[in-house]
Design an enzyme around this catalytic site. Structure first.
Site, PDB file in Angstrom:
ATOM      1  N   ASN A   1       3.373   7.780   4.640  1.00  0.00           N
ATOM      2  CA  ASN A   1       4.609   7.423   4.098  1.00  0.00           C
ATOM      3  C   ASN A   1       4.130   5.765   3.787  1.00  0.00           C
ATOM      4  OD1 ASN A   1       6.483   5.719   2.874  1.00  0.00           O
ATOM      5  ND2 ASN A   1       8.013   7.506   4.362  1.00  0.00           N
TER       6      ASN A   1
ATOM      7  N   ASP B   1       6.387  12.693   6.239  1.00  0.00           N
ATOM      8  CA  ASP B   1       7.401  11.911   7.169  1.00  0.00           C
ATOM      9  C   ASP B   1       8.831  12.426   7.096  1.00  0.00           C
ATOM     10  OD1 ASP B   1       9.218   9.704   8.153  1.00  0.00           O
ATOM     11  OD2 ASP B   1       8.253   8.630   6.914  1.00  0.00           O
TER      12      ASP B   1
ATOM     13  N   ASP C   1       6.000  10.632  11.983  1.00  0.00           N
ATOM     14  CA  ASP C   1       4.288  11.616  10.365  1.00  0.00           C
ATOM     15  C   ASP C   1       4.295  12.264  11.651  1.00  0.00           C
ATOM     16  OD1 ASP C   1       4.663   9.198   8.064  1.00  0.00           O
ATOM     17  OD2 ASP C   1       5.136   8.478  10.313  1.00  0.00           O
TER      18      ASP C   1
END
Length: 260
Positions: A7, A150, A221
């Site tokens: 991310n 994510d 994540d």
């Protein structure tokens, strides 16, 4: 074969960092989240110059996902089929597998949910149900499958810097974890936990109150892999290095290595 997720919290800001990371960490597929740019602003030329292909699904200001790859992806799907959504959260494509055949990669930016008593949390629960149903159908067509991104959900107390203080808060609720368990129950494994890992391993740290320096983070994540891939998984690591950059994303890459 390496598959990673990151991310980047604005690709326009973090593009040089992504390109530097790819140069240092050649990766077959890199899933990006929170592009925060429209499709016409996607820096396709920069990735092409670096030797990578790209599939992307942007959105102004918020969200946005992409798959950066060495080989071209096929059978591209954007967002969850049949689930009405004006947010750009999902992108999937099929890639050549070094072991022969193909691997299906789904990159996703799961809803944050804001707070357990909010309308956004209700949306998150609905979204997670729709994702599960779709992933189940994808796995029937693609037994070699990776779901990454994510997730905005921790698996358990090991994924939290403060298990007591954060219990029941967003990313750490029983309801969210039940939805995550429903995904793994499809026959997906948390590749990070296939290996012995350092204690207090996190992939996200708040910008505030020196969160990274004090290692006050969360592991949100994830790289989930189908059973056909578990025997080939040789490593899964969190690369903390980019979090030390100047103007870093609040997330850092997670990298899965698969043997041929």
């Amino acid at each position: 074969m390496k598959i990673a997720t990151w991310n980047v919290n604005s690709l326009s800001v973090r593009l040089p960092q992504v390109l530097d990371w790819l140069a240092a960490n050649p990766t077959e597929v890199l899933a990006l989240q929170e592009l925060k740019l429209t499709d016409d602003k996607f820096p396709v030329a920069a990735f092409t110059e670096a030797g990578y292909q790209a599939q992307w699904f942007g959105q102004k200001t918020y969200n946005g996902v992409a798959l950066i790859s060495k080989a071209a992806g096929s059978d591209v799907v954007k967002n969850i089929p049949g689930f009405e959504d004006d947010m750009s959260r999902v992108i999937a494509a099929t890639y050549p597998d070094e072991a022969g055949g193909t691997v299906r990669v789904i990159g996703a930016y799961f809803p944050n949910g804001q707070a357990p008593d909010s309308d956004k949390f209700v949306y998150k629960m609905r979204w997670l149900d729709a994702l599960r149903d779709w992933v189940q159908s994808e796995m029937q067509k693609h037994p070699i499958l990776v779901l990454t991104g994510d997730f905005n959900i921790t698996f358990d107390e090991l994924d939290m810097w403060d298990p007591v203080g954060l219990a029941g808060t967003i990313h750490c609720t029983v309801a969210e974890r039940e939805k995550l368990q429903a995904l793994t129950d499809l026959g997906l494994a948390d590749s990070f936990r296939l290996f012995e890992q350092p204690e207090k391993s996190y992939s996200w740290w708040d910008y505030r109150e020196f969160g990274f320096r004090r290692n006050r983070g969360l592991r949100i994540d994830h790289i989930l892999i189908s059973q056909a891939l578990t025997a080939r998984a040789s490593a899964c690591v969190i690369d903390r290095t980019p979090r030390k950059n100047e103007r870093p994303s609040d997330h850092t890459p997670v990298v899965l290595t698969l043997s041929a």
